[in-house]
Design a protein around this motif. Structure first.
Motif, short mmCIF file in Angstrom:
data_model
loop_
_atom_site.label_atom_id
_atom_site.label_comp_id
_atom_site.label_asym_id
_atom_site.label_seq_id
_atom_site.Cartn_x
_atom_site.Cartn_y
_atom_site.Cartn_z
N VAL A 48 -1.99 0.46 9.38
CA VAL A 48 -2.87 1.62 9.24
C VAL A 48 -2.03 2.88 9.02
O VAL A 48 -2.33 3.70 8.14
N VAL A 49 -0.98 3.03 9.80
CA VAL A 49 -0.10 4.21 9.66
C VAL A 49 0.53 4.23 8.27
O VAL A 49 0.53 5.26 7.59
N THR A 50 1.03 3.09 7.84
CA THR A 50 1.68 3.00 6.53
C THR A 50 0.69 3.26 5.40
O THR A 50 0.98 4.03 4.47
N LEU A 51 -0.49 2.64 5.49
CA LEU A 51 -1.50 2.83 4.45
C LEU A 51 -1.99 4.27 4.40
O LEU A 51 -2.22 4.82 3.32
N THR A 52 -2.16 4.89 5.56
CA THR A 52 -2.62 6.28 5.60
C THR A 52 -1.61 7.20 4.92
O THR A 52 -1.97 8.06 4.11
N SER A 53 -0.34 7.00 5.22
CA SER A 53 0.70 7.80 4.60
C SER A 53 0.73 7.59 3.09
O SER A 53 0.80 8.55 2.32
N ALA A 54 0.67 6.35 2.65
CA ALA A 54 0.69 6.05 1.22
C ALA A 54 -0.52 6.63 0.52
O ALA A 54 -0.41 7.17 -0.59
N MET A 55 -1.69 6.54 1.18
CA MET A 55 -2.90 7.05 0.57
C MET A 55 -2.84 8.58 0.43
O MET A 55 -3.24 9.13 -0.60
N GLU A 56 -2.30 9.26 1.43
CA GLU A 56 -2.17 10.72 1.36
C GLU A 56 -1.27 11.12 0.19
O GLU A 56 -1.58 12.06 -0.55
N VAL B 213 -10.00 1.61 0.53
CA VAL B 213 -10.76 0.38 0.82
C VAL B 213 -9.93 -0.54 1.71
O VAL B 213 -10.43 -1.09 2.69
N ARG B 214 -8.66 -0.72 1.39
CA ARG B 214 -7.77 -1.57 2.20
C ARG B 214 -7.62 -1.01 3.61
O ARG B 214 -7.64 -1.77 4.59
N LEU B 215 -7.50 0.30 3.73
CA LEU B 215 -7.38 0.94 5.04
C LEU B 215 -8.61 0.65 5.90
O LEU B 215 -8.49 0.30 7.08
N GLU B 216 -9.78 0.75 5.33
CA GLU B 216 -11.01 0.48 6.08
C GLU B 216 -11.09 -0.99 6.48
O GLU B 216 -11.56 -1.32 7.56
N GLN B 217 -10.61 -1.88 5.61
CA GLN B 217 -10.61 -3.31 5.94
C GLN B 217 -9.68 -3.59 7.12
O GLN B 217 -10.03 -4.34 8.02
N VAL B 218 -8.51 -2.99 7.12
CA VAL B 218 -7.57 -3.20 8.22
C VAL B 218 -8.15 -2.65 9.52
O VAL B 218 -8.06 -3.29 10.57
N LYS B 219 -8.77 -1.49 9.46
CA LYS B 219 -9.41 -0.93 10.66
C LYS B 219 -10.52 -1.85 11.16
O LYS B 219 -10.68 -2.04 12.37
N SER B 220 -11.28 -2.41 10.25
CA SER B 220 -12.34 -3.34 10.61
C SER B 220 -11.75 -4.61 11.25
O SER B 220 -12.29 -5.14 12.23
N ASP B 221 -10.64 -5.09 10.70
CA ASP B 221 -9.96 -6.26 11.27
C ASP B 221 -9.49 -5.99 12.70
O ASP B 221 -9.64 -6.84 13.58
N ILE B 222 -8.94 -4.80 12.92
CA ILE B 222 -8.49 -4.43 14.26
C ILE B 222 -9.66 -4.45 15.24
O ILE B 222 -9.57 -5.00 16.34
N ALA B 223 -10.77 -3.85 14.84
CA ALA B 223 -11.96 -3.81 15.70
C ALA B 223 -12.44 -5.23 16.02
O ALA B 223 -12.79 -5.53 17.17
N LEU B 224 -12.46 -6.09 15.02
CA LEU B 224 -12.88 -7.48 15.22
C LEU B 224 -11.95 -8.20 16.19
O LEU B 224 -12.41 -8.89 17.11
N LEU B 225 -10.66 -8.05 16.01
CA LEU B 225 -9.70 -8.74 16.86
C LEU B 225 -9.74 -8.23 18.30
O LEU B 225 -9.51 -9.00 19.23
N ARG B 226 -10.03 -6.96 18.48
CA ARG B 226 -10.13 -6.42 19.86
C ARG B 226 -11.31 -7.03 20.62
O ARG B 226 -11.29 -7.05 21.84
N LYS B 227 -12.30 -7.52 19.89
CA LYS B 227 -13.48 -8.13 20.52
C LYS B 227 -13.34 -9.64 20.70
O LYS B 227 -14.22 -10.27 21.28
N MET B 228 -12.27 -10.22 20.20
CA MET B 228 -12.10 -11.68 20.23
C MET B 228 -12.01 -12.19 21.67
O MET B 228 -11.34 -11.60 22.50
#
Length: 158
Positions: A18-26, A59-74
Motif C-alpha cells: 500500500v505504501v509503495t503503490l501510494t507513492s508510485a500513484m502520487e 484500482v490496484r491500491l483499492e484491491q490491496v486494501k480490500s485484501d488486507i481487510a479480508l485477511l484481518r477478518k479471517m
C-alpha cells in the motif's frame, strides 16, 4: 506452526505494498498533471498514458486494501490429518523429485512468500490452489502449467 504469525506477515507485506503503490500513484498523478506533459501535438500522449497508469494504480491500491481487510477478518482453522484442504490450511507437498514445499491457502495475496517459514501463499483460483482444495493427506495432485504436468503428494496439513 503459528498460522496467526504467518497471516500477520502476509498482512504486513500487503501494507508495505500500500505504501509503495501510494507513492508510485502520487508520482504518476504528478506526471499526468504536470504542465510539462501538456501535449504539444495530437500524437503526444504522455499525459494521457500517465493518467491511464494512475487509474490502474488506484484500482490496484483499492484491491490491496480490500485484501488486507479480508485477511484481518479471517478465522484460522486448525487442521488434522483427517481434514481436507480448504482456506487457511498450510499444506506441505512433495513433488516427483522429493522436493518438499509448503503453501498457505488464502483467498487473496497469492504469490507472496513468507520468508521466515519459506511458505508461499496460494489462492483457490490458481492452478495449484484449485488442485489442492478438497484433497487430503496422501492424495496425489496433478497440476498442469503450460504443457507440463507436475505430480505432487500431500504429506502434511496444518
Amino acid at each position: 506452526m503459528n498460522k496467526q504469525v504467518l497471516l500477520d506477515d502476509v498482512i504486513a507485506q500487503l501494507e508495505q505494498n500500500v505504501v509503495t503503490l501510494t507513492s508510485a500513484m502520487e508520482k504518476t498523478v504528478d506526471a499526468a498533471t504536470n504542465e510539462e506533459t501538456v501535449p504539444e501535438h495530437k500524437y503526444d500522449t504522455l499525459a494521457l498514458e500517465a493518467s491511464y497508469l494512475a487509474h490502474g494504480q488506484a484500482v490496484r491500491l483499492e484491491q490491496v486494501k480490500s485484501d488486507i481487510a479480508l485477511l484481518r477478518k479471517m478465522v484460522l482453522n486448525p487442521f488434522s490429518s483427517l481434514d481436507n484442504v480448504r482456506l487457511t490450511a498450510v499444506v506441505e507437498i512433495e513433488d516427483e523429485d522429493e522436493v518438499v514445499s509448503r503453501f498457505f491457502v488464502l483467498p487473496c495475496a497469492g504469490g507472496l512468500t513468507i520468508e521466515e517459514a519459506t511458505i508461499k501463499v496460494v489462492t483457490p483460483h490458481s492452478p495449484l490452489g484449485k488442485a489442492l482444495i478438497g484433497k487430503s493427506i496422501d492424495d496425489e495432485v496433478v497440476v498442469s502449467i503450460g504443457e507440463k504436468l507436475t505430480h505432487y503428494a500431500i504429506i502434511h496439513l496444518y
